[in-house]
Design an enzyme around this catalytic site. Structure first.
Site, PDB file in Angstrom:
ATOM      1  N   ASP A   2       0.328  21.314 -35.621  1.00 57.85           N
ATOM      2  CA  ASP A   2       1.515  21.796 -36.124  1.00 57.85           C
ATOM      3  C   ASP A   2       0.881  20.911 -37.503  1.00 57.85           C
ATOM      4  OD1 ASP A   2       4.027  22.705 -37.474  1.00 57.85           O
ATOM      5  OD2 ASP A   2       5.069  20.602 -37.371  1.00 57.85           O
ATOM      6  N   CYS A  12       0.956  -1.263   0.001  1.00 60.64           N
ATOM      7  CA  CYS A  12      -0.284  -0.045   0.219  1.00 60.64           C
ATOM      8  C   CYS A  12       0.748   1.250  -0.106  1.00 60.64           C
ATOM      9  CB  CYS A  12      -1.558  -0.423   1.366  1.00 60.64           C
ATOM     10  SG  CYS A  12      -0.014   0.074   3.212  1.00 60.64           S
ATOM     11  N   CYS A  47       2.813   2.026   3.173  1.00 62.53           N
ATOM     12  CA  CYS A  47       3.310   1.448   3.646  1.00 62.53           C
ATOM     13  C   CYS A  47       4.598   1.308   2.681  1.00 62.53           C
ATOM     14  CB  CYS A  47       3.419  -0.279   3.333  1.00 62.53           C
ATOM     15  SG  CYS A  47       2.045  -0.827   4.422  1.00 62.53           S
TER      16      CYS A  47
END
Length: 703
Positions: free
Chosen positions: A399, A16, A19
């Site tokens: 462009d 996690c 953690c």
């Protein structure tokens, strides 16, 4: 290892985000380490300083994190995942003890229930031992982590005699951790699949000796021998053979690409049809696939604005929950005559339901999944911030040359002016002259000749001259021929009519003939990409309010291309500084604006735009490094995909944050009637974490 040396490691078991932050802090505190950074999304650790793998794994022991040097974990053989029962044996034993305790409770109806209580206590100790150790350590440091909150809640439940609920919370928490770890690994699969794309060995010829060696030992200019059906291990140039190569892993292209002499090939692509010999041009660490992996992993580690907000919110939210739990324990008994045990229990439940896990993970799991999915489809996104910006775009500037058009001229018209001559004969003579020219227009004519199967090599050219800025000339069978600008020739009304018609259509005109007569008029044009119009239409359908073409070309050519592709506005005759001003004007009107170009010539405009997008021909280092987003296969059709993916990501993040907070609020409201129990609290927290993670993983399926 010198203290200033930086090393990178891959991690397994990282479950996690909290953690991840804790592991980073623990490594940072190791003696000899000057800096440490954990990339949760890519599951990588970067350490500057001196630390052994044993020390690093000890720093991550609280989450059972395993550490391997980056280069060692590339092969599956280097890491064998522990068996499920071995990895979770303490939780499995605890689950068995809980089952036995409930059986005991049902069969032993009378008092005392010493055996039942003992089984529940044993389940709590065995299943929650690692959690308690970490929770107590954090509590001593006044670090109110998830482990701290869970430890207080479980021990508190045991102290007031709710052994059954304490044991169930231990198991549910273990299941939550396991599922969260699984979901995080799923989100990382996109990058791990990229790591496995390129072969780890290759057959090469060096000093006339064929040998199979590891890619790390291959040197520049070695010659790779690639049979049909084999993957290409290194970037290089074809020096022998022809084949079709599947480049989907690099560019996302669905169809194989023809490869012949002097063509570039990339590591991780699949040689399908023929035998190839390829001269290596890059070392293993510098190949295109290696750069893609580095960029994607770095992007997955970047914090998006939504994640930064959530992290700040969590820092306020967690202390607030602890304060709220404390007040729930104290205020009702002191001022309203409430039962101390009942409200102590309610306070413990609030601690559990208030764990910020689901909230903290709601954003990174979505960002990681989306960036990984984009990479698999040939779109490189530099970080979560650009993913969020793409989802909010109101205008996109293009462009022209090389973006909306192919970027190279092609022959559109070949008009023979004298019926005595055949087109094939004239084109053969023209090609024989143009082979000696380096001009792009010459290459276009030679390409047309080759496409029609015309061989110009039998024709001998004498007295060849390059007429700078005007064309070329040479003698063929004693007659001097010229090809190039109309200024080289004497024109007439018929030829002028053809020329004017071509100019109205924004085509470049060149003549071919002798000093006395124009024999052919050739029209050339930078062809519009086949996907340009459908891309513009798709963007407009998605609600992009303005699509504008910015070009240095003349207004007539720009207007024609603009009509052909369907942009809503055209700006022509622009210098690079003018393009930058146009981007600023668009931002003033529409807010968030993207600019898409070649990544080099349009640098000022790309830098000014909220998102700079490069049409990155695969392997172009400049495009990979300068743009916020790169379309690897030069495929404009990927643009609507990344807009849809970005918007889906924004929606998913909002859904996750809203759902996570709403579920916690609902669970907290259960405190008022006293209905909140520990197991409801852990189920609410676990359910929220799992659901937001699975919702984030759905982004891997966006097509």
């Amino acid at each position: 290892m010198a203290k200033s040396e930086t090393r990178r490691y891959r991690l397994t078991g990282l479950s996690c985000t909290s953690c991840s932050a804790k592991f980073e802090k623990n490594v940072q505190e190791l003696e000899g380490v000057s800096e440490a950074k954990v990339n949760y999304g890519a599951a990588k650790l970067t350490v500057t300083g001196q630390a052994s793998i044993a020390e690093l794994e000890q720093a991550g022991a609280f989450d059972n994190i395993k550490v391997k040097p980056e280069q060692e974990i590339d092969t599956e053989a280097t890491h064998q995942k522990p068996a499920f029962w071995r990895e979770n044996r303490s939780q499995l034993i605890a689950a068995v003890l809980i089952i036995l305790a409930f059986v005991s409770q049902l069969t032993m109806m009378g008092e005392p229930r010493f055996l039942t209580a003992s089984l529940f206590i044993a389940a709590i100790i065995i299943g929650g031992y690692a959690l308690f150790i970490e929770g107590i350590k954090d509590l001593i440091k006044f670090d109110f982590s998830m482990a701290t909150l869970m430890t207080i809640a479980i021990i508190g439940a045991a102290l007031i005699g709710d052994f059954a609920e304490g044991a169930i919370v231990v198991i549910l928490f273990a299941i939550s951790e396991m599922l969260e770890r699984y979901a995080a690994d799923r989100a990382r699969q996109s990058i791990s699949s990229l790591v496995k794309v390129a072969p780890k060995v290759a057959t090469i010829r060096r000093n006339d000796l064929e040998q199979t060696i590891a890619v790390q030992d291959i040197q520049i200019n070695d010659v790779m021998l690639i049979k049909p059906g084999q993957k290409i291990a290194m970037d290089g140039i074809v020096i022998k053979g022809e084949s079709t190569v599947n480049q989907a892993a690099i560019t996302g292209e669905a169809l194989p690409v023809d490869k012949q002499l002097s063509d570039e090939v990339f590591a991780g692509t699949l040689n399908e049809a023929g035998y190839l010999e390829v001269q290596v041009t890059k070392l293993a660490a510098d190949t295109t696939i290696a750069k893609i992996i580095q960029l994607v992993e770095a992007a997955q580690g970047e914090r998006a604005p939504a994640q930064a907000f959530v992290d700040k919110f969590a820092k306020i939210y967690t202390p607030f929950i602890i304060l709220l739990a404390t007040l729930i324990v104290i205020l009702p008994p002191l001022f309203f005559g409430g039962d101390w045990q009942r409200w102590f229990y309610q306070g413990l439940s609030v601690l559990v339901v208030g764990c910020p896990c689901s909230l903290v993970i709601s954003t990174p799991v979505s960002i990681v999944s989306a960036i990984g999915n984009a990479a698999r489809h040939g779109v490189l996104v530099k970080g979560g911030i650009y993913l969020e910006e793409m989802g909010k775009l109101q205008a996109i500037a293009f462009d022209k040359t090389g973006t909306l058009t192919e970027g190279k001229p092609t022959v559109t018209d070949f008009v023979v002016l004298d019926d005595q001559f055949e087109a094939t004969d004239l084109l053969q003579k023209i090609s024989a002259l143009e082979i000696y020219s380096q001009h792009p227009l010459a290459s276009a004519i030679v390409a047309l000749s080759q496409k029609r199967g015309i061989d110009a090599t039998p024709i001998s050219i004498e007295n060849f001259k390059s007429l700078t800025g005007r064309g070329v000339q040479g003698d063929i069978y004693g007659i001097t021929y010229s090809i190039g600008s109309p200024t080289l020739f004497v024109s007439d009304s018929k030829i002028d009519t053809i020329k004017q018609d071509f100019h109205r259509k924004s085509k470049t005109v060149i003549y071919f003939g002798t000093s006395d007569q124009v024999l052919a008029v050739i029209g050339l044009q930078d062809a519009v990409r086949q996907t340009s119009r459908q891309t513009i239409q798709a963007l407009q359908t998605l609600g992009v309010k303005e699509t504008v073409m910015l070009t240095g070309d003349n207004q007539a050519t720009a207007d024609q291309i603009g009509r052909e592709v369907g942009v809503s506005a055209v700006k022509a005759n622009l210098m690079p500084a003018d393009k930058l001003k146009e981007i600023q004007a668009l931002q003033a009107t529409f807010g968030r604006v993207a600019m898409i170009g070649d990544g080099v010539n349009d640098a000022p405009a790309l830098a000014m735009a909220n998102v700079g997008i490069a049409m990155g021909v695969a392997g172009t280092d400049t495009a990979l490094e300068t743009a916020d987003i790169t379309l690897m296969g030069d495929d404009l059709a990927r643009l609507p995909f990344i807009v849809r993916l970005s918007r889906s990501t924004l929606r998913t993040i909002k859904q996750n944050i809203t759902f996570s907070l709403a579920l916690k609020v609902i669970a907290l409201l259960l405190v008022i009637p006293g209905w909140l129990t520990l197991w409801i609290a852990i189920l609410a927290d676990m359910g929220a974490t799992i659901l937001v993670t699975l919702n984030g993983i759905r982004l891997m399926r966006v097509k």
